[in-house]
Design a protein around this motif. Sequence first.
Motif, PDB file in Angstrom:
ATOM      1  N   CYS A  21       0.836  -1.206   0.000  1.00  0.00           N
ATOM      2  CA  CYS A  21       0.000   0.000   0.000  1.00  0.00           C
ATOM      3  C   CYS A  21       0.868   1.252   0.000  1.00  0.00           C
ATOM      4  O   CYS A  21       0.628   2.188  -0.769  1.00  0.00           O
ATOM      5  CB  CYS A  21      -0.925   0.009   1.209  1.00  0.00           C
ATOM      6  N   ASP A  25       1.428   4.272  -3.101  1.00  0.00           N
ATOM      7  CA  ASP A  25       1.404   5.729  -2.996  1.00  0.00           C
ATOM      8  C   ASP A  25       2.716   6.348  -3.460  1.00  0.00           C
ATOM      9  O   ASP A  25       2.732   7.383  -4.130  1.00  0.00           O
ATOM     10  CB  ASP A  25       1.071   6.157  -1.569  1.00  0.00           C
ATOM     11  N   ARG A  75      -5.927   0.678   2.787  1.00  0.00           N
ATOM     12  CA  ARG A  75      -6.572   0.332   1.517  1.00  0.00           C
ATOM     13  C   ARG A  75      -7.876   1.078   1.295  1.00  0.00           C
ATOM     14  O   ARG A  75      -8.388   1.119   0.190  1.00  0.00           O
ATOM     15  CB  ARG A  75      -6.838  -1.172   1.469  1.00  0.00           C
ATOM     16  N   ARG A  76      -8.416   1.646   2.349  1.00  0.00           N
ATOM     17  CA  ARG A  76      -9.720   2.319   2.253  1.00  0.00           C
ATOM     18  C   ARG A  76      -9.579   3.687   1.587  1.00  0.00           C
ATOM     19  O   ARG A  76      -8.619   4.407   1.821  1.00  0.00           O
ATOM     20  CB  ARG A  76     -10.328   2.488   3.633  1.00  0.00           C
ATOM     21  N   ILE A  77     -10.576   4.041   0.797  1.00  0.00           N
ATOM     22  CA  ILE A  77     -10.564   5.356   0.143  1.00  0.00           C
ATOM     23  C   ILE A  77     -10.781   6.444   1.181  1.00  0.00           C
ATOM     24  O   ILE A  77     -10.064   7.450   1.204  1.00  0.00           O
ATOM     25  CB  ILE A  77     -11.633   5.408  -0.972  1.00  0.00           C
ATOM     26  N   GLY A  81      -7.229   6.999   1.977  1.00  0.00           N
ATOM     27  CA  GLY A  81      -6.837   7.460   0.650  1.00  0.00           C
ATOM     28  C   GLY A  81      -6.944   8.963   0.490  1.00  0.00           C
ATOM     29  O   GLY A  81      -6.039   9.614  -0.048  1.00  0.00           O
ATOM     30  N   TRP A 122      -5.796   3.535  -7.368  1.00  0.00           N
ATOM     31  CA  TRP A 122      -5.279   2.203  -7.034  1.00  0.00           C
ATOM     32  C   TRP A 122      -6.083   1.577  -5.915  1.00  0.00           C
ATOM     33  O   TRP A 122      -6.252   0.361  -5.867  1.00  0.00           O
ATOM     34  CB  TRP A 122      -3.775   2.206  -6.759  1.00  0.00           C
ATOM     35  N   ARG A 123      -6.606   2.412  -5.014  1.00  0.00           N
ATOM     36  CA  ARG A 123      -7.440   1.874  -3.929  1.00  0.00           C
ATOM     37  C   ARG A 123      -8.775   1.350  -4.476  1.00  0.00           C
ATOM     38  O   ARG A 123      -9.273   0.334  -4.003  1.00  0.00           O
ATOM     39  CB  ARG A 123      -7.651   2.933  -2.851  1.00  0.00           C
ATOM     40  N   CYS A 124      -9.336   2.036  -5.455  1.00  0.00           N
ATOM     41  CA  CYS A 124     -10.567   1.552  -6.091  1.00  0.00           C
ATOM     42  C   CYS A 124     -10.319   0.209  -6.772  1.00  0.00           C
ATOM     43  O   CYS A 124     -11.102  -0.731  -6.616  1.00  0.00           O
ATOM     44  CB  CYS A 124     -11.071   2.561  -7.120  1.00  0.00           C
ATOM     45  N   GLY A 127      -9.908  -2.467  -4.227  1.00  0.00           N
ATOM     46  CA  GLY A 127     -11.194  -2.798  -3.625  1.00  0.00           C
ATOM     47  C   GLY A 127     -12.026  -3.698  -4.517  1.00  0.00           C
ATOM     48  O   GLY A 127     -12.679  -4.628  -4.033  1.00  0.00           O
TER      49      GLY A 127
END
Length: 131
Positions: A21, A25, A75-77, A81, A122-124, A127
């Motif tokens: 993660c 970034d 990992r969460r938006i 994020g 990238w988080r989307c 997910g």
Amino acid sequence: MSSPTPRRTVATLAPVHAGLCFAGDVVCVLLFALGGHQSHEASSSQLVTLRIAWPFLVACALAWLMLVWRSWDARRIVPAGVTVWLTTFVVGMALRLVSGRGVELAFLIVSLVFLGLTMIGWRCAAGLRRR
């Protein structure tokens, strides 16, 4: 009655997942700097990419310290994020400004949009993959 799912935080992610993660970034920041280098200073050394990137890499690291401190799942938006994105942008621009580099309006807009699309993007994608 089933027990609730344990809350996932940076601290409870497997080290390899937290590292991936963070690397995601960092890659976003490096791609941003590389794009700026290629667009505006392509004939110069690749060290220019690092000169462009350093304020945003420092800001990204500070944002990650906040994730760890707040125990947010990286990992969460929301909130992770968005926090990483906006902290990287705002603190990165402040560091860039105090180091004597320019912060033209077009650069502000491009960087805000690029960092947002990549750091949230990238988080989307991650997910969707987890589902």
